[in-house]
Design an enzyme around this catalytic site. Sequence first.
Site, PDB file in Angstrom:
ATOM      1  N   ASN A  36     -20.873 101.561  40.556  1.00  0.00           N
ATOM      2  CA  ASN A  36     -19.834 102.040  39.657  1.00  0.00           C
ATOM      3  C   ASN A  36     -20.313 103.339  39.018  1.00  0.00           C
ATOM      4  OD1 ASN A  36     -18.374 102.361  37.088  1.00  0.00           O
ATOM      5  ND2 ASN A  36     -17.405 100.425  37.654  1.00  0.00           N
ATOM      6  N   CYS A  84     -11.909  94.105  41.917  1.00  0.00           N
ATOM      7  CA  CYS A  84     -10.652  94.217  41.180  1.00  0.00           C
ATOM      8  C   CYS A  84      -9.488  94.435  42.153  1.00  0.00           C
ATOM      9  CB  CYS A  84     -10.741  95.378  40.190  1.00  0.00           C
ATOM     10  SG  CYS A  84     -10.681  97.009  41.000  1.00  0.00           S
ATOM     11  N   GLU A 139     -17.258  99.450  44.797  1.00  0.00           N
ATOM     12  CA  GLU A 139     -16.761  99.322  46.167  1.00  0.00           C
ATOM     13  C   GLU A 139     -16.151 100.636  46.663  1.00  0.00           C
ATOM     14  OE1 GLU A 139     -16.329  95.400  43.950  1.00  0.00           O
ATOM     15  OE2 GLU A 139     -15.873  97.499  43.534  1.00  0.00           O
ATOM     16  N   HIS A 152     -15.175 102.773  41.175  1.00  0.00           N
ATOM     17  CA  HIS A 152     -15.796 101.455  41.083  1.00  0.00           C
ATOM     18  C   HIS A 152     -16.842 101.371  42.192  1.00  0.00           C
ATOM     19  CE1 HIS A 152     -12.407  99.122  38.795  1.00  0.00           C
ATOM     20  NE2 HIS A 152     -12.947 100.087  38.075  1.00  0.00           N
ATOM     21  N   SER A 209     -16.832  90.271  41.575  1.00  0.00           N
ATOM     22  CA  SER A 209     -15.547  90.062  42.243  1.00  0.00           C
ATOM     23  C   SER A 209     -14.719  91.357  42.207  1.00  0.00           C
ATOM     24  CB  SER A 209     -14.794  88.932  41.528  1.00  0.00           C
ATOM     25  OG  SER A 209     -13.552  88.677  42.129  1.00  0.00           O
ATOM     26  N   CYS A 217     -10.016  97.705  44.346  1.00  0.00           N
ATOM     27  CA  CYS A 217     -11.036  97.569  45.381  1.00  0.00           C
ATOM     28  C   CYS A 217     -10.642  96.525  46.422  1.00  0.00           C
ATOM     29  CB  CYS A 217     -12.377  97.260  44.737  1.00  0.00           C
ATOM     30  SG  CYS A 217     -12.925  98.591  43.623  1.00  0.00           S
TER      31      CYS A 217
END
Length: 145
Positions: A39, A79, A52, A50, A77, A82
């Site tokens: 991030n 969002c 990912e 982010h 996890s 992503c």
Amino acid sequence: MDAFMQAAIAEAKQGLAEGGIPIGSVLVIDGKIVGRGHNRRVQKGSAILHAEMDCLENAGRLTASDYQRAVLYSTLSPCDMCSGTALLYKIPRIVIGENRTFQGPEDYVRSRGVELTILDDPECIGLMEAFIAARPELWHEDIGV
């Protein structure tokens, strides 16, 4: 703990050391890391970086068949943004370090045929719990609260 999640955790720690949010990600194809990221919204003044998204950006342009045999690892996890990107590129499997401090649209992602593996990793949980306690305003900004 497998080496790929360890690489994602290393990315998360790098992000924290840079003054950002401790979430990391790696993209693996055929047993090899082809992209890694963390991030970097704070560091880059970005609305979308982010972990990912940074990871996928750093992997560069890949073919559809590359994505379709990839595994996306994330310490947290993913969002909606992503997860949507993983769905767009038809990434078939996501390995998630933890979903206690935040849970993205996991049921929806599963309903679209993606295999999710939740590790419930204590190190991933600890990184996020400590960060959220220390910087709740930054965390709320990151998840749009």
